[in-house]
Motif scaffolding. Structure first.
Motif, PDB file in Angstrom:
ATOM      1  N   GLY A 140     -56.644  -4.094  74.360  1.00 27.71           N
ATOM      2  CA  GLY A 140     -55.762  -5.039  74.758  1.00 27.71           C
ATOM      3  C   GLY A 140     -54.626  -5.450  73.297  1.00 27.71           C
ATOM      4  N   LYS A 141     -54.268  -6.583  73.568  1.00 31.02           N
ATOM      5  CA  LYS A 141     -53.230  -6.889  72.612  1.00 31.02           C
ATOM      6  C   LYS A 141     -53.557  -8.265  71.656  1.00 31.02           C
ATOM      7  N   CYS A 142     -54.918  -8.639  71.742  1.00 38.31           N
ATOM      8  CA  CYS A 142     -55.391  -9.737  71.300  1.00 38.31           C
ATOM      9  C   CYS A 142     -55.338  -9.535  69.724  1.00 38.31           C
ATOM     10  N   LEU A 143     -55.379 -10.617  68.923  1.00 36.64           N
ATOM     11  CA  LEU A 143     -55.027 -10.631  67.431  1.00 36.64           C
ATOM     12  C   LEU A 143     -56.779 -10.725  66.808  1.00 36.64           C
ATOM     13  N   ALA A 144     -56.921  -9.798  65.722  1.00 38.46           N
ATOM     14  CA  ALA A 144     -57.861 -10.028  65.012  1.00 38.46           C
ATOM     15  C   ALA A 144     -57.707 -11.233  64.226  1.00 38.46           C
ATOM     16  N   THR A 145     -58.866 -11.672  63.609  1.00 33.67           N
ATOM     17  CA  THR A 145     -58.949 -12.729  62.560  1.00 33.67           C
ATOM     18  C   THR A 145     -59.837 -12.276  61.482  1.00 33.67           C
ATOM     19  N   ASN A 146     -59.242 -12.669  60.139  1.00 29.48           N
ATOM     20  CA  ASN A 146     -59.836 -12.164  59.046  1.00 29.48           C
ATOM     21  C   ASN A 146     -60.081 -13.137  57.940  1.00 29.48           C
ATOM     22  N   CYS A 147     -61.146 -12.993  57.071  1.00 30.12           N
ATOM     23  CA  CYS A 147     -61.258 -13.521  55.760  1.00 30.12           C
ATOM     24  C   CYS A 147     -61.460 -12.231  54.798  1.00 30.12           C
ATOM     25  N   LEU A 148     -60.554 -11.670  54.359  1.00 30.37           N
ATOM     26  CA  LEU A 148     -60.790 -10.346  53.761  1.00 30.37           C
ATOM     27  C   LEU A 148     -61.179 -10.343  52.326  1.00 30.37           C
ATOM     28  N   ALA A 149     -60.523 -11.528  51.704  1.00 30.37           N
ATOM     29  CA  ALA A 149     -60.790 -11.573  50.285  1.00 30.37           C
ATOM     30  C   ALA A 149     -62.444 -11.927  49.786  1.00 30.37           C
ATOM     31  N   ASP A 150     -62.746 -11.404  49.048  1.00 35.20           N
ATOM     32  CA  ASP A 150     -64.007 -11.803  48.110  1.00 35.20           C
ATOM     33  C   ASP A 150     -63.767 -13.084  47.495  1.00 35.20           C
ATOM     34  N   LEU A 151     -63.977 -14.159  48.330  1.00 41.12           N
ATOM     35  CA  LEU A 151     -63.866 -15.487  47.384  1.00 41.12           C
ATOM     36  C   LEU A 151     -64.524 -15.878  46.448  1.00 41.12           C
ATOM     37  N   ASN A 152     -66.054 -15.143  46.476  1.00 43.40           N
ATOM     38  CA  ASN A 152     -66.887 -15.384  45.311  1.00 43.40           C
ATOM     39  C   ASN A 152     -66.304 -15.321  43.678  1.00 43.40           C
ATOM     40  N   ALA A 153     -65.504 -14.311  43.665  1.00 42.84           N
ATOM     41  CA  ALA A 153     -64.971 -14.085  42.214  1.00 42.84           C
ATOM     42  C   ALA A 153     -64.011 -15.017  41.964  1.00 42.84           C
ATOM     43  N   ALA A 154     -63.013 -15.702  42.684  1.00 42.81           N
ATOM     44  CA  ALA A 154     -61.998 -16.567  42.565  1.00 42.81           C
ATOM     45  C   ALA A 154     -62.771 -18.145  42.799  1.00 42.81           C
ATOM     46  N   CYS A 155     -63.839 -18.214  43.312  1.00 38.39           N
ATOM     47  CA  CYS A 155     -64.458 -19.547  43.653  1.00 38.39           C
ATOM     48  C   CYS A 155     -64.306 -20.618  42.380  1.00 38.39           C
ATOM     49  N   PRO A 156     -63.687 -21.820  42.612  1.00 43.98           N
ATOM     50  CA  PRO A 156     -63.818 -22.770  41.572  1.00 43.98           C
ATOM     51  C   PRO A 156     -65.221 -22.910  41.047  1.00 43.98           C
ATOM     52  N   MET A 157     -65.157 -23.246  39.591  1.00 42.58           N
ATOM     53  CA  MET A 157     -66.643 -23.004  38.722  1.00 42.58           C
ATOM     54  C   MET A 157     -67.406 -24.049  39.523  1.00 42.58           C
ATOM     55  N   GLU A 158     -66.955 -25.233  40.106  1.00 42.84           N
ATOM     56  CA  GLU A 158     -67.779 -26.362  40.572  1.00 42.84           C
ATOM     57  C   GLU A 158     -68.336 -25.946  41.930  1.00 42.84           C
ATOM     58  N   LEU A 159     -67.639 -24.883  42.361  1.00 42.17           N
ATOM     59  CA  LEU A 159     -68.237 -24.562  43.825  1.00 42.17           C
ATOM     60  C   LEU A 159     -69.072 -23.278  43.838  1.00 42.17           C
ATOM     61  N   LYS A 160     -69.194 -22.745  42.860  1.00 40.41           N
ATOM     62  CA  LYS A 160     -69.909 -21.510  42.504  1.00 40.41           C
ATOM     63  C   LYS A 160     -71.626 -21.601  42.852  1.00 40.41           C
ATOM     64  N   VAL A 161     -72.280 -20.688  43.581  1.00 42.04           N
ATOM     65  CA  VAL A 161     -73.507 -20.586  43.600  1.00 42.04           C
ATOM     66  C   VAL A 161     -73.686 -19.255  42.821  1.00 42.04           C
ATOM     67  N   ILE A 162     -74.423 -19.371  41.622  1.00 36.53           N
ATOM     68  CA  ILE A 162     -74.820 -18.214  40.926  1.00 36.53           C
ATOM     69  C   ILE A 162     -76.154 -17.770  40.809  1.00 36.53           C
ATOM     70  N   ARG A 163     -76.282 -16.629  40.939  1.00 32.72           N
ATOM     71  CA  ARG A 163     -77.806 -16.075  40.861  1.00 32.72           C
ATOM     72  C   ARG A 163     -77.716 -14.751  39.747  1.00 32.72           C
ATOM     73  N   ASP A 164     -78.778 -15.016  39.014  1.00 34.44           N
ATOM     74  CA  ASP A 164     -78.705 -13.816  37.742  1.00 34.44           C
ATOM     75  C   ASP A 164     -77.438 -13.519  37.145  1.00 34.44           C
ATOM     76  N   GLY A 165     -76.513 -14.447  36.858  1.00 32.91           N
ATOM     77  CA  GLY A 165     -75.491 -14.213  36.345  1.00 32.91           C
ATOM     78  C   GLY A 165     -74.153 -14.127  37.096  1.00 32.91           C
ATOM     79  N   GLU A 166     -74.497 -13.844  38.437  1.00 29.96           N
ATOM     80  CA  GLU A 166     -73.407 -13.291  39.360  1.00 29.96           C
ATOM     81  C   GLU A 166     -73.350 -14.255  40.474  1.00 29.96           C
ATOM     82  N   THR A 167     -71.834 -14.471  40.704  1.00 34.31           N
ATOM     83  CA  THR A 167     -71.689 -15.670  41.780  1.00 34.31           C
ATOM     84  C   THR A 167     -71.717 -14.775  43.232  1.00 34.31           C
ATOM     85  N   VAL A 168     -72.537 -15.444  44.019  1.00 31.16           N
ATOM     86  CA  VAL A 168     -73.020 -14.897  45.176  1.00 31.16           C
ATOM     87  C   VAL A 168     -72.357 -15.718  46.353  1.00 31.16           C
ATOM     88  N   ALA A 169     -71.928 -16.822  46.143  1.00 30.68           N
ATOM     89  CA  ALA A 169     -71.592 -17.619  47.170  1.00 30.68           C
ATOM     90  C   ALA A 169     -70.535 -18.664  46.697  1.00 30.68           C
TER      91      ALA A 169
END
Length: 219
Positions: A140-169
């Motif tokens: 069909g002709k329906c639209l896909a919806t996306n959140c393509l970027a990995d937002l963990n890397a660009a996440c503002p510091m105060e919003l980051k969830v960090i485990r073992d030095g890596e931002t995971v959420a």
């Protein structure tokens, strides 16, 4: 018992006229989970593992609504308890019967209960972000919806969830109004539903949908 469709089993027959094909294109294992809405019949499984590159197709009951998401960094401890660093549903097992995910987590939401032939679907970051995802109707002709970027890397510091030095959420801090997290999410993923009153639903009459985690990842 095998709950998934295969080339020898046609899920799009009888009562199960709709399907989800869930694919993991991340470079690591993802554990998808499914939660059916109130009054909806459950899907045949509520949680499973997908290795990188793997897919599974699930039959969807009629008049179904619910949400699905990907869990990451999951493991089993010495007592046999299963848990995940992101998206954990608190059941201590791979299956998530009735378990909501612990935020922050990227949610995919569907509603097939309408009286018309139009289905509703969206990507929600109201409860935060843990994985990039794409939802696409098949045919069909329906639209896909996306959140393509990995937002963990660009996440503002105060919003980051960090485990073992890596931002995971990346956390969401305002569910009902525009704020730092919703502005960050909306700028990066304009299709996504980022707070309660933000309208982000897409509509389509297709019975088949693909949900892809890390859709742009190159292994």
């Amino acid at each position: 018992m095998d709950f998934f469709c295969s080339k020898n089993v046609n899920c799009a027959t009888g009562l199960y006229s709709r399907t989800f094909t869930i694919t993991n294109k991340c470079t690591y294992t993802v554990w998808p989970a499914v939660l059916s809405g109130n009054g909806s019949s459950p899907l045949p499984t509520t949680g499973f593992a997908l290795l990188p590159g793997d897919s599974n197709t699930l039959p969807v009951p009629p008049a179904w609504s619910g949400r699905l998401w990907g869990r990451t960094l999951c493991s089993i401890d010495i007592t046999g308890k299963f848990s995940c660093v992101t998206g954990d549903c608190g059941t201590s097992t791979v299956e998530c019967p009735g378990g909501n995910p612990a935020p922050p987590v990227t949610l995919v939401e569907f509603d097939f209960r309408g009286t018309s032939q139009m289905n509703l679907y969206d990507i929600s970051l109201v409860e935060g972000f843990n994985l990039p995802v794409r939802v696409a109707p098949m045919g069909g002709k329906c639209l896909a919806t996306n959140c393509l970027a990995d937002l963990n890397a660009a996440c503002p510091m105060e919003l980051k969830v960090i485990r073992d030095g890596e931002t995971v959420a990346c956390k969401s801090t305002c569910e009902t109004e525009v704020c730092l997290s919703s502005l960050f999410f909306k700028t990066a993923c304009s299709d996504a539903h980022v707070y309660t009153h933000d309208h982000g639903f897409f509509t389509c009459s297709s019975p088949h949908y693909t949900v892809t985690f890390c859709p742009t990842s190159k292994r």
